[in-house]
Design a protein around this motif. Structure first.
Motif, PDB file in Angstrom:
ATOM      1  N   ALA A  27       0.815  -1.219   0.000  1.00 28.12           N
ATOM      2  CA  ALA A  27       0.000   0.000   0.000  1.00 28.12           C
ATOM      3  C   ALA A  27       0.848   1.268   0.000  1.00 28.12           C
ATOM      4  N   SER A  28       2.004   1.211   0.649  1.00 30.85           N
ATOM      5  CA  SER A  28       2.844   2.407   0.740  1.00 30.85           C
ATOM      6  C   SER A  28       3.800   2.565  -0.437  1.00 30.85           C
ATOM      7  N   SER A  29       3.887   1.557  -1.281  1.00 28.11           N
ATOM      8  CA  SER A  29       4.876   1.610  -2.366  1.00 28.11           C
ATOM      9  C   SER A  29       4.277   1.778  -3.757  1.00 28.11           C
ATOM     10  N   ILE A  30       2.947   1.651  -3.895  1.00 29.96           N
ATOM     11  CA  ILE A  30       2.307   1.742  -5.213  1.00 29.96           C
ATOM     12  C   ILE A  30       1.358   2.936  -5.244  1.00 29.96           C
ATOM     13  N   LEU A  31       1.546   3.812  -6.230  1.00 28.01           N
ATOM     14  CA  LEU A  31       0.714   5.009  -6.324  1.00 28.01           C
ATOM     15  C   LEU A  31      -0.203   5.012  -7.545  1.00 28.01           C
ATOM     16  N   ASP A  32      -0.159   3.926  -8.326  1.00 26.11           N
ATOM     17  CA  ASP A  32      -1.094   3.795  -9.444  1.00 26.11           C
ATOM     18  C   ASP A  32      -2.333   3.038  -8.936  1.00 26.11           C
ATOM     19  N   PRO A  33      -3.526   3.639  -8.983  1.00 30.66           N
ATOM     20  CA  PRO A  33      -4.716   3.007  -8.401  1.00 30.66           C
ATOM     21  C   PRO A  33      -5.018   1.614  -8.939  1.00 30.66           C
ATOM     22  N   ASP A  34      -4.919   1.429 -10.262  1.00 32.66           N
ATOM     23  CA  ASP A  34      -5.240   0.125 -10.855  1.00 32.66           C
ATOM     24  C   ASP A  34      -4.235  -0.948 -10.437  1.00 32.66           C
ATOM     25  N   GLU A  35      -2.956  -0.584 -10.456  1.00 35.09           N
ATOM     26  CA  GLU A  35      -1.909  -1.524 -10.043  1.00 35.09           C
ATOM     27  C   GLU A  35      -2.058  -1.869  -8.561  1.00 35.09           C
ATOM     28  N   LEU A  36      -2.393  -0.866  -7.752  1.00 40.23           N
ATOM     29  CA  LEU A  36      -2.585  -1.073  -6.315  1.00 40.23           C
ATOM     30  C   LEU A  36      -3.695  -2.090  -6.055  1.00 40.23           C
ATOM     31  N   ASN A  61      -5.002   7.763  -1.243  1.00 41.87           N
ATOM     32  CA  ASN A  61      -3.700   8.383  -1.529  1.00 41.87           C
ATOM     33  C   ASN A  61      -3.334   8.237  -3.002  1.00 41.87           C
ATOM     34  N   ALA A  62      -3.598   7.048  -3.563  1.00 38.95           N
ATOM     35  CA  ALA A  62      -3.278   6.807  -4.978  1.00 38.95           C
ATOM     36  C   ALA A  62      -4.114   7.708  -5.878  1.00 38.95           C
ATOM     37  N   HIS A  63      -5.402   7.858  -5.551  1.00 42.13           N
ATOM     38  CA  HIS A  63      -6.269   8.733  -6.353  1.00 42.13           C
ATOM     39  C   HIS A  63      -5.837  10.196  -6.229  1.00 42.13           C
ATOM     40  N   LEU A  64      -5.460  10.592  -5.015  1.00 41.67           N
ATOM     41  CA  LEU A  64      -4.997  11.966  -4.794  1.00 41.67           C
ATOM     42  C   LEU A  64      -3.721  12.241  -5.586  1.00 41.67           C
ATOM     43  N   PHE A  65      -2.797  11.268  -5.577  1.00 39.61           N
ATOM     44  CA  PHE A  65      -1.553  11.411  -6.327  1.00 39.61           C
ATOM     45  C   PHE A  65      -1.836  11.521  -7.821  1.00 39.61           C
ATOM     46  N   GLN A  66      -2.746  10.679  -8.312  1.00 43.31           N
ATOM     47  CA  GLN A  66      -3.097  10.698  -9.736  1.00 43.31           C
ATOM     48  C   GLN A  66      -3.722  12.042 -10.131  1.00 43.31           C
ATOM     49  N   GLU A  67      -4.643  12.545  -9.294  1.00 40.78           N
ATOM     50  CA  GLU A  67      -5.283  13.835  -9.575  1.00 40.78           C
ATOM     51  C   GLU A  67      -4.258  14.970  -9.588  1.00 40.78           C
ATOM     52  N   THR A  68      -3.331  14.938  -8.621  1.00 36.56           N
ATOM     53  CA  THR A  68      -2.285  15.966  -8.545  1.00 36.56           C
ATOM     54  C   THR A  68      -1.400  15.931  -9.782  1.00 36.56           C
ATOM     55  N   ARG A  69      -1.023  14.718 -10.208  1.00 41.92           N
ATOM     56  CA  ARG A  69      -0.176  14.573 -11.395  1.00 41.92           C
ATOM     57  C   ARG A  69      -0.894  15.079 -12.643  1.00 41.92           C
ATOM     58  N   GLU A  70      -2.201  14.772 -12.761  1.00 45.69           N
ATOM     59  CA  GLU A  70      -2.973  15.229 -13.920  1.00 45.69           C
ATOM     60  C   GLU A  70      -3.074  16.751 -13.947  1.00 45.69           C
ATOM     61  N   ARG A  71      -3.290  17.364 -12.766  1.00 51.85           N
ATOM     62  CA  ARG A  71      -3.358  18.829 -12.692  1.00 51.85           C
ATOM     63  C   ARG A  71      -2.023  19.459 -13.066  1.00 51.85           C
ATOM     64  N   LEU A  72      -0.939  18.840 -12.607  1.00 50.15           N
ATOM     65  CA  LEU A  72       0.399  19.341 -12.915  1.00 50.15           C
ATOM     66  C   LEU A  72       0.661  19.280 -14.420  1.00 50.15           C
ATOM     67  N   GLU A  73       0.252  18.173 -15.042  1.00 45.66           N
ATOM     68  CA  GLU A  73       0.422  18.035 -16.494  1.00 45.66           C
ATOM     69  C   GLU A  73      -0.397  19.090 -17.240  1.00 45.66           C
ATOM     70  N   GLU A  74      -1.621  19.364 -16.743  1.00 45.38           N
ATOM     71  CA  GLU A  74      -2.459  20.398 -17.364  1.00 45.38           C
ATOM     72  C   GLU A  74      -1.797  21.769 -17.255  1.00 45.38           C
ATOM     73  N   LEU A  75      -1.237  22.058 -16.070  1.00 45.73           N
ATOM     74  CA  LEU A  75      -0.551  23.344 -15.868  1.00 45.73           C
ATOM     75  C   LEU A  75       0.668  23.469 -16.772  1.00 45.73           C
ATOM     76  N   GLN A  76       1.430  22.358 -16.902  1.00 49.50           N
ATOM     77  CA  GLN A  76       2.615  22.381 -17.766  1.00 49.50           C
ATOM     78  C   GLN A  76       2.223  22.585 -19.221  1.00 49.50           C
ATOM     79  N   THR A  77       1.130  21.943 -19.650  1.00 49.63           N
ATOM     80  CA  THR A  77       0.638  22.116 -21.024  1.00 49.63           C
ATOM     81  C   THR A  77       0.210  23.560 -21.260  1.00 49.63           C
ATOM     82  N   ALA A  78      -0.535  24.125 -20.294  1.00 48.66           N
ATOM     83  CA  ALA A  78      -0.987  25.518 -20.416  1.00 48.66           C
ATOM     84  C   ALA A  78       0.199  26.478 -20.464  1.00 48.66           C
TER      85      ALA A  78
END
Length: 199
Positions: free
Chosen positions: A25-34, A170-187
């Protein structure tokens, strides 16, 4: 003495499985893999017949199957199996009541749904997945033995279910944060490109 040794061995196995779950649980941050890793732990370490994880849909009216073991699990996932939270299923009741629901002998449990894909189930437990004060879904475990979920086992499994719930959040939060970061980088790239074009 033999009974005591058997109980100690069983408890040791439960603690070991709980520790292993904590590491996963503490080592996997991808929801599907988890979910895929976690669900196999319950059948591999406890030798249960079947295990499944349900998560609430955005409307919180349905519990949707997200991961499950064996051929039955594959079929249920392919069919996008879900359970209405107002229904009488063990999963729905455990989510509504925020507590475990146990069928010690499935042949005598009248309100339980008999799944034709799982003909050898003799006992079943549904445990709520609780993260903080929120129920986000349920863990469903089925055994080929009657009365296979004693008090100590239930306590261990509920602790593990809580670990799973926090890891999923935690995995969902990490995924959402990463997606927002990618959106900001694209913008930002688009803005820079537009600025350079203007210059």
């Amino acid at each position: 003495q033999s009974t005591l040794e058997s109980q100690v061995a069983e408890r040791t196995k439960q603690i070991s499985a709980s520790n292993e779950l904590g590491r996963v649980a503490s080592s996997i941050l991808d929801p599907d893999e988890l979910l895929a890793k976690v669900i196999d732990l319950f059948t591999d370490r406890f030798n249960y017949y079947y295990a499944a994880i349900y998560l609430l849909d955005p409307s919180e009216k349905w519990a949707e199957i997200k991961e499950a073991t064996g051929d039955a699990g594959k079929i249920l996932k392919q069919n996008h199996h879900r359970l209405e939270l107002t229904g009488k299923s063990m999963v729905a009741v455990c989510i509504r009541e925020k507590g475990p629901r146990i069928a010690h002998n499935t042949t005598e449990e009248k309100s339980r749904f008999e799944n034709p894909l799982l003909p050898y189930t003799r006992s079943e437990i549904a445990l709520p997945l609780i993260a903080g004060d929120r129920v986000i879904g349920a863990l469903d475990l089925q055994s080929t033995k009657t009365a296979d979920f004693g008090l100590e086992v239930v306590e261990t499994l509920q602790n593990m279910a809580n670990q799973v719930a926090v890891a999923i959040e935690n995995a969902h939060l990490f995924q959402e944060t990463r997606e927002r970061l990618e959106e900001l980088q694209t913008a930002q790239r688009q803005y820079l490109q537009s600025a350079w074009t203007s210059l």
